[in-house]
Structure formats: C-alpha cells, structure tokens
Design a protein around this motif. Structure first.
Motif, PDB file in Angstrom:
ATOM      1  N   LEU A 199      11.843  12.975  17.352  1.00 20.11           N
ATOM      2  CA  LEU A 199      11.033  14.033  17.584  1.00 20.11           C
ATOM      3  C   LEU A 199      11.807  15.472  17.307  1.00 20.11           C
ATOM      4  O   LEU A 199      11.061  16.347  16.726  1.00 20.11           O
ATOM      5  N   ASP A 200      13.057  15.419  17.318  1.00 17.18           N
ATOM      6  CA  ASP A 200      13.756  17.017  17.015  1.00 17.18           C
ATOM      7  C   ASP A 200      14.669  16.619  15.780  1.00 17.18           C
ATOM      8  O   ASP A 200      15.374  17.554  15.552  1.00 17.18           O
ATOM      9  N   ALA A 201      14.259  15.330  14.946  1.00 16.29           N
ATOM     10  CA  ALA A 201      15.170  15.466  13.700  1.00 16.29           C
ATOM     11  C   ALA A 201      14.797  16.471  12.721  1.00 16.29           C
ATOM     12  O   ALA A 201      13.657  16.627  12.371  1.00 16.29           O
ATOM     13  N   LYS A 202      15.983  16.819  12.095  1.00 21.76           N
ATOM     14  CA  LYS A 202      15.750  17.909  10.969  1.00 21.76           C
ATOM     15  C   LYS A 202      15.632  17.065   9.608  1.00 21.76           C
ATOM     16  O   LYS A 202      16.928  16.451   9.252  1.00 21.76           O
ATOM     17  N   PRO A 203      14.809  16.937   8.732  1.00 18.20           N
ATOM     18  CA  PRO A 203      14.848  16.283   7.481  1.00 18.20           C
ATOM     19  C   PRO A 203      15.760  16.665   6.592  1.00 18.20           C
ATOM     20  O   PRO A 203      16.241  18.028   6.745  1.00 18.20           O
ATOM     21  N   ARG A 204      16.543  15.936   5.803  1.00 18.17           N
ATOM     22  CA  ARG A 204      17.510  16.568   4.785  1.00 18.17           C
ATOM     23  C   ARG A 204      16.835  16.409   3.426  1.00 18.17           C
ATOM     24  O   ARG A 204      16.067  15.438   3.230  1.00 18.17           O
ATOM     25  N   SER A 205      17.182  17.186   2.675  1.00 19.89           N
ATOM     26  CA  SER A 205      17.246  16.978   1.008  1.00 19.89           C
ATOM     27  C   SER A 205      17.773  15.633   0.358  1.00 19.89           C
ATOM     28  O   SER A 205      18.707  15.647   1.029  1.00 19.89           O
ATOM     29  N   CYS A 264       0.718  -1.080   0.193  1.00 18.59           N
ATOM     30  CA  CYS A 264      -0.013   0.199   0.131  1.00 18.59           C
ATOM     31  C   CYS A 264       0.882   1.303  -0.001  1.00 18.59           C
ATOM     32  O   CYS A 264       0.440   2.242   0.576  1.00 18.59           O
ATOM     33  N   ARG A 265       2.052   1.027  -0.481  1.00 17.97           N
ATOM     34  CA  ARG A 265       3.026   2.407  -0.256  1.00 17.97           C
ATOM     35  C   ARG A 265       2.510   3.580  -1.139  1.00 17.97           C
ATOM     36  O   ARG A 265       3.169   4.567  -0.765  1.00 17.97           O
ATOM     37  N   ARG A 266       1.590   3.330  -1.990  1.00 16.23           N
ATOM     38  CA  ARG A 266       0.866   4.454  -2.891  1.00 16.23           C
ATOM     39  C   ARG A 266      -0.116   5.122  -2.360  1.00 16.23           C
ATOM     40  O   ARG A 266      -0.737   5.898  -2.990  1.00 16.23           O
ATOM     41  N   ILE A 267      -0.674   4.503  -1.269  1.00 10.74           N
ATOM     42  CA  ILE A 267      -1.859   4.934  -0.593  1.00 10.74           C
ATOM     43  C   ILE A 267      -1.477   5.730   0.717  1.00 10.74           C
ATOM     44  O   ILE A 267      -0.672   5.389   1.464  1.00 10.74           O
ATOM     45  N   GLY A 268      -1.743   6.948   0.517  1.00  5.58           N
ATOM     46  CA  GLY A 268      -1.407   8.207   1.543  1.00  5.58           C
ATOM     47  C   GLY A 268      -1.896   7.816   3.230  1.00  5.58           C
ATOM     48  O   GLY A 268      -1.076   8.011   3.828  1.00  5.58           O
ATOM     49  N   ARG A 269      -3.085   7.316   3.130  1.00  3.97           N
ATOM     50  CA  ARG A 269      -3.400   6.837   4.463  1.00  3.97           C
ATOM     51  C   ARG A 269      -3.698   5.319   4.883  1.00  3.97           C
ATOM     52  O   ARG A 269      -4.719   4.954   5.310  1.00  3.97           O
ATOM     53  N   ARG A 270      -2.653   4.644   4.244  1.00  2.74           N
ATOM     54  CA  ARG A 270      -2.547   3.371   4.682  1.00  2.74           C
ATOM     55  C   ARG A 270      -2.668   2.750   6.346  1.00  2.74           C
ATOM     56  O   ARG A 270      -3.108   1.829   6.491  1.00  2.74           O
ATOM     57  N   GLY A 316       5.163   9.328  14.635  1.00  2.00           N
ATOM     58  CA  GLY A 316       4.653   8.883  13.463  1.00  2.00           C
ATOM     59  C   GLY A 316       4.139  10.320  12.633  1.00  2.00           C
ATOM     60  O   GLY A 316       4.142   9.863  11.505  1.00  2.00           O
ATOM     61  N   ARG A 317       4.036  11.164  13.353  1.00  2.00           N
ATOM     62  CA  ARG A 317       3.198  12.412  12.897  1.00  2.00           C
ATOM     63  C   ARG A 317       4.376  13.229  12.215  1.00  2.00           C
ATOM     64  O   ARG A 317       4.018  13.986  11.434  1.00  2.00           O
ATOM     65  N   LYS A 318       5.666  12.906  12.293  1.00  2.00           N
ATOM     66  CA  LYS A 318       6.580  13.994  11.622  1.00  2.00           C
ATOM     67  C   LYS A 318       6.666  13.867  10.218  1.00  2.00           C
ATOM     68  O   LYS A 318       6.410  12.739   9.887  1.00  2.00           O
ATOM     69  N   ASP A 319       7.072  14.881   9.656  1.00  2.00           N
ATOM     70  CA  ASP A 319       6.896  14.532   8.155  1.00  2.00           C
ATOM     71  C   ASP A 319       8.490  14.703   7.752  1.00  2.00           C
ATOM     72  O   ASP A 319       9.265  15.586   7.580  1.00  2.00           O
ATOM     73  N   PHE A 320       8.515  13.338   7.337  1.00  2.00           N
ATOM     74  CA  PHE A 320       9.924  12.971   6.785  1.00  2.00           C
ATOM     75  C   PHE A 320       9.838  12.537   5.347  1.00  2.00           C
ATOM     76  O   PHE A 320      10.642  11.864   4.806  1.00  2.00           O
ATOM     77  N   THR A 321       8.898  13.268   4.629  1.00  2.00           N
ATOM     78  CA  THR A 321       8.529  12.862   3.276  1.00  2.00           C
ATOM     79  C   THR A 321       9.812  13.072   2.277  1.00  2.00           C
ATOM     80  O   THR A 321      10.216  12.293   1.539  1.00  2.00           O
ATOM     81  N   MET A 322      10.447  14.121   2.702  1.00  2.00           N
ATOM     82  CA  MET A 322      11.677  14.333   1.566  1.00  2.00           C
ATOM     83  C   MET A 322      13.135  13.596   2.062  1.00  2.00           C
ATOM     84  O   MET A 322      14.016  14.062   1.598  1.00  2.00           O
ATOM     85  N   ASP A 323      13.019  13.215   2.972  1.00  2.00           N
ATOM     86  CA  ASP A 323      14.166  12.209   3.735  1.00  2.00           C
ATOM     87  C   ASP A 323      14.238  10.855   3.764  1.00  2.00           C
ATOM     88  O   ASP A 323      13.345  10.314   4.840  1.00  2.00           O
ATOM     89  N   ARG A 324      14.278  10.348   2.758  1.00  2.00           N
ATOM     90  CA  ARG A 324      14.028   8.706   2.723  1.00  2.00           C
ATOM     91  C   ARG A 324      14.820   8.062   3.666  1.00  2.00           C
ATOM     92  O   ARG A 324      14.166   6.763   4.315  1.00  2.00           O
TER      93      ARG A 324
END
Length: 334
Positions: A321-327, A156-162, A269-277
């Motif tokens: 919780l304090d991690a900064k995503p990287r490009s 379900c990797r392509r489903i946003g709210r899996r 789980g709520r942290k946005d790490f979308t840009m940092d694989r």
C-alpha cells in the motif's frame, strides 16, 4: 472464564499473525525472503511427505513426541486413492495442503525474474505434489484456482481489463447456475469441490443448517454454544471458515472481517506498478494467493497455527500500500 480464554486465543491467532506480518515485512526484500523461506521449507519437507504418504506415520510428530513436547494428534484418517493423508506437523492434513498452496502463486509469479522458469516449474511441481498428498479437496481447490488464474493472467496479458472481464464472467456464470439448477450455486460448487458425493452432501448440510443458526442469532452469534443440527450430524465440525465466523460471532463481525479483507485486496490491486515489474510480480502473486484461499475457505475451516499463518501472509503483503515503484533502470535483484 472460558469466554475470556477463547477471546485471548482468537486474538493471538488472528491479530498476532496479522500484526507480525504487518510490522516486520515492510519492503520487497523482506517479502521476497518470506516467500523463499516458505518455499524452501516445503521443498525440504518433501521427502518426509513421501514417507508419510506411504507409512501413515508423521516423522516430525513422532520426533517431537520423543522430546516430551506437546504435539498435534497424529490423526488416523481413512486412506484415499490408496495413499495415507499427509498431516506432517499440522493439526489436520488439510492444513498441510493449505500451507503448500499459499506458496503456489507467491513463488511462481512473485519470484519471476529472480528464478528461471525451469527452476520455478520444478519447485512448483514439488509444491503441487506436496499439496496433492494431503488428499484434501479444499487444498487442491486452492492450488487449481491459483494455477487457473496464472494461466488466465498469461493468456490475457495484453488485455488491460482482464480481471474485470474474468469477474464479469464469474458473475454471469453464477447467475446462470442459479437460474438453471434446483440447488444454490454454492451447493453446486461444493458438490464438485469434494472427493466424494458423501463429502459434498455433508458440506451442503453444514451450509444449510449453518445458515439456520446464523439467522437465529444474527447480531451476536452463537458464541461458545453448540449449534443446532440434526441428530445424524454427529460432529460439530464446520467445514466453512466464513460460515463459522458468521455463526459464532454474528453478521456484524463477519461483515467487518470480509469488508476489511476485501478492501485491503482491492486497495493493493489498484496500485499502479506498471513501471516496476518486480513489484508488479510480487503484488500479482500475493493477490492470486488470496484469490484461491478466499474460495477455498468456503469449503474448509482453519484453526491453530495455519489460521495465524494465513493472516500473517495477509498482513505481510500490505506493505505494498505504501510501496514506491522504481524505474527499470533502478531496480535491483532481490
């Protein structure tokens, strides 16, 4: 005096492990190093696991005995499926199994992109085999749940709210079982999460009488007093970590622990790490690990070294919780 000693040991086992993980694991590099060390230990111990599964002799325990140091008791437990239950250097075979399951998604998911799929598959096989040879239904359950969650995440990797969809399905499944069965969903779950009908009945009886004890002392718990149970329940062992906390320390303590535990997982789980694989993979591996453990701890109890280690891994993941995503351009291989 006994109560004072008990409070000290509980503080060391719980807070000691948690605070060490929280204080010393502060970034992706140190967290990945912990995962690699954990996985490496399991792989290196695999030959000893195979020896013990055939002979019933724990090589590490026998070695430490020769040095004169205090060691866990080498338990003589009935064989299952023609094999000896592997204890290695832990207090009980189930603890060795749980130690292995902690590495399951942490390694396979957390280190994706650093290690090849082929290598991760081979190492995953060794981890699962080591877990299986503990011949503990609770440890196997944790591994199976994590593997199931890994497949769900991939399919379900392509489903946003899996994960919301999966949670909703779980709630619906729970309600349906509650409506159709003459047993509680927890009792139904425990009947399928054990090796035998005898173990299932025993765990069901523990839960039933455990809840009786919880409601008899809901605020402060039983403390160090023995718990009320039928005479035929000859052992005081409670194969349910969450139930044990509620029984011994009361519902307020149980609430503080579970709410803090759940809230920490939710926040990460709520942290946005979308840009940092890289960060997203570490986060997913850590959350899936505790997804499996949370369910399994309702069928087993942990104490001693594995208790401290579980909460060490829990604290070790909260740096996110304090991690900064990287490009993607600035990511470096760990």
């Amino acid at each position: 005096m006994e109560a004072t000693q008990n409070a000290g040991s509980i503080g060391v086992e719980f807070l000691g492990g948690y605070l060490i993980g929280r204080a010393f694991i502060r970034d992706r590099h140190s967290f990945a190093a912990v995962v690699k060390i954990l996985t490496g230990l399991i792989v290196l111990c695999f030959p000893l696991v195979l020896i013990e599964s055939q002979s019933g002799t724990s090589v590490p325990i026998e070695f430490w005995k020769m040095t004169g140091l205090t060691t866990p008791v080498d338990l003589a437990i009935d064989r299952r499926m023609g094999l000896e239950r592997v204890q290695l250097s832990f207090e009980h075979p189930i603890h060795w199994g749980l130690f292995c399951t902690i590495a399951t998604s942490l390694y396979f998911i957390g280190l994706a992109g650093r290690h090849s799929l082929g290598l991760r598959s081979v190492v995953m096989t060794v981890i699962c085999a080591s877990c299986f040879l503990s011949l503990s239904s609770g440890a196997l359950l944790a591994a199976i749940v994590q593997i199931g969650l890994i497949f769900w995440s991939y399919l379900c990797r392509r489903i946003g709210r899996r994960w919301l969809i999966l949670s909703t399905c779980f709630v619906i499944f729970y309600v349906v079982i509650d409506l159709l069965s003459n047993r509680t969903p927890i009792q139904v779950f425990m009947s399928y999460a054990t090796f035998s009908a005898e173990s299932a009945y025993w765990r069901s009886a523990i839960f039933q009488w455990g809840m009786t004890n919880v409601w008899s002392a809901p605020v402060f718990g039983l403390g160090l007093n023995d718990w009320l149970r039928p005479v035929w329940m000859h052992t005081s062992s409670i194969d349910n970590f969450w139930l044990f906390i509620a029984m011994r320390f009361g519902l307020p303590a149980f609430t503080f622990l579970t709410v803090g535990y759940g809230y920490a997982l939710w926040r990460v789980g709520r942290k946005d790490f979308t840009m940092d694989r890289t960060l997203a993979a570490l986060r997913l591996g850590w959350i899936l690990c505790f997804g499996g453990l949370t369910l399994t701890l309702s069928t087993v109890h942990i104490w001693g070294s594995i208790y401290g280690f579980v909460f060490f891994i829990f604290g070790a993941g909260l740096w996110m919780l304090d991690a900064k995503p990287r490009s993607p351009q600035s990511e470096r291989t760990i």
